[in-house]
Scaffold this motif. Structure first.
Motif, PDB file in Angstrom:
ATOM      1  N   SER A  45       0.860  -1.179   0.000  1.00 60.66           N
ATOM      2  CA  SER A  45       0.000   0.000   0.000  1.00 60.66           C
ATOM      3  C   SER A  45       0.897   1.230   0.000  1.00 60.66           C
ATOM      4  O   SER A  45       2.050   1.161   0.440  1.00 60.66           O
ATOM      5  N   GLY A  46       0.365   2.335  -0.485  1.00 63.14           N
ATOM      6  CA  GLY A  46       1.135   3.568  -0.554  1.00 63.14           C
ATOM      7  C   GLY A  46       1.694   3.963   0.799  1.00 63.14           C
ATOM      8  O   GLY A  46       0.971   4.026   1.783  1.00 63.14           O
ATOM      9  N   ASP A  47       2.997   4.187   0.835  1.00 63.61           N
ATOM     10  CA  ASP A  47       3.696   4.559   2.070  1.00 63.61           C
ATOM     11  C   ASP A  47       3.492   3.509   3.158  1.00 63.61           C
ATOM     12  O   ASP A  47       3.593   3.793   4.340  1.00 63.61           O
ATOM     13  N   SER A  49       0.828   2.344   4.274  1.00 62.93           N
ATOM     14  CA  SER A  49      -0.167   2.885   5.199  1.00 62.93           C
ATOM     15  C   SER A  49      -1.251   1.891   5.595  1.00 62.93           C
ATOM     16  O   SER A  49      -1.940   2.090   6.567  1.00 62.93           O
ATOM     17  N   PRO A  51      -4.426   1.091   4.378  1.00 59.31           N
ATOM     18  CA  PRO A  51      -5.651   1.865   4.598  1.00 59.31           C
ATOM     19  C   PRO A  51      -6.926   1.021   4.626  1.00 59.31           C
ATOM     20  O   PRO A  51      -7.845   1.223   3.841  1.00 59.31           O
ATOM     21  N   ASP A  70      -3.916   7.371   4.451  1.00 57.69           N
ATOM     22  CA  ASP A  70      -2.965   7.794   3.425  1.00 57.69           C
ATOM     23  C   ASP A  70      -3.495   9.051   2.755  1.00 57.69           C
ATOM     24  O   ASP A  70      -4.272   8.986   1.813  1.00 57.69           O
ATOM     25  N   THR A  72      -1.567  11.407   1.297  1.00 58.14           N
ATOM     26  CA  THR A  72      -0.486  12.000   0.528  1.00 58.14           C
ATOM     27  C   THR A  72      -0.987  12.464  -0.837  1.00 58.14           C
ATOM     28  O   THR A  72      -2.032  12.026  -1.327  1.00 58.14           O
ATOM     29  N   ASN A  75      -1.816   9.844  -3.475  1.00 58.66           N
ATOM     30  CA  ASN A  75      -3.033   9.051  -3.336  1.00 58.66           C
ATOM     31  C   ASN A  75      -4.251   9.881  -3.742  1.00 58.66           C
ATOM     32  O   ASN A  75      -5.260   9.922  -3.058  1.00 58.66           O
ATOM     33  N   GLN A  78      -7.969   8.766  -3.527  1.00 61.20           N
ATOM     34  CA  GLN A  78      -7.862   7.419  -2.952  1.00 61.20           C
ATOM     35  C   GLN A  78      -7.524   6.340  -3.984  1.00 61.20           C
ATOM     36  O   GLN A  78      -7.670   5.146  -3.708  1.00 61.20           O
ATOM     37  N   SER A  81      -5.059   3.843  -2.673  1.00 61.09           N
ATOM     38  CA  SER A  81      -5.658   3.001  -1.628  1.00 61.09           C
ATOM     39  C   SER A  81      -6.568   1.933  -2.230  1.00 61.09           C
ATOM     40  O   SER A  81      -6.584   0.790  -1.772  1.00 61.09           O
TER      41      SER A  81
END
Length: 144
Positions: A45-47, A49, A51, A70, A72, A75, A78, A81
């Motif tokens: 998942s992004g960073d 995270s 979610p 998340d 950022t 994203n 979303q 995510s």
């Protein structure tokens, strides 16, 4: 009941940190579903995270988006995510198959922040050559 799993480092499902409300499982079937979810959160998942959170109800798990996990720029709306949720669902399906469960996945576009509902049915375990790779995923945050 809502359950959320996260891990600060690559680790076995038994030592995952529980983020939200946790209530002990009551049967071997519940423990198998818990293991499936705890393993599946190795999805990228992004960073990192992660979610998502889960709502458990009998043989069914509903996956919910956590937008604030998340926030950022990367994203946007979303999108990252939702992509991570797709990887999470793929992990759940693969691990469930090996653990002896068929899955029926229903995508939920009509419920706010709910992305999918997965129902588990007991079946004979089926080998999956990629299921073992789920637990091997790790995040590398070292400088290049």
């Amino acid at each position: 009941m809502y359950v959320g799993y996260s891990h600060k480092r690559r680790c076995a499902p038994s030592i995952l940190y529980v983020l939200l409300v946790y209530m002990p499982m009551t049967s071997a079937r519940d423990e198998s579903i818990e293991y499936i979810l705890a393993s599946a959160v190795n999805a990228p998942s992004g960073d990192n995270s992660q979610p998502w959170r889960f709502r458990l109800s009998g043989d069914t798990v509903t996956i919910h988006l956590v937008p604030e996990a998340d926030e950022t720029l990367y994203n946007y709306e979303q999108r990252g995510s939702y992509l991570a949720h797709g990887a999470l669902i793929e992990n759940i399906v693969r691990i469930a198959r090996v653990r002896g469960y068929a899955t029926a996945v229903e995508l939920l576009s009509h419920e706010k922040n709910a992305t999918a509902r997965i129902t588990f049915t007991s079946v004979a375990p089926v080998p999956d050559e990629y299921a073992d790779a789920v637990g091997l995923r790790a995040t590398n945050r070292k400088p290049y």
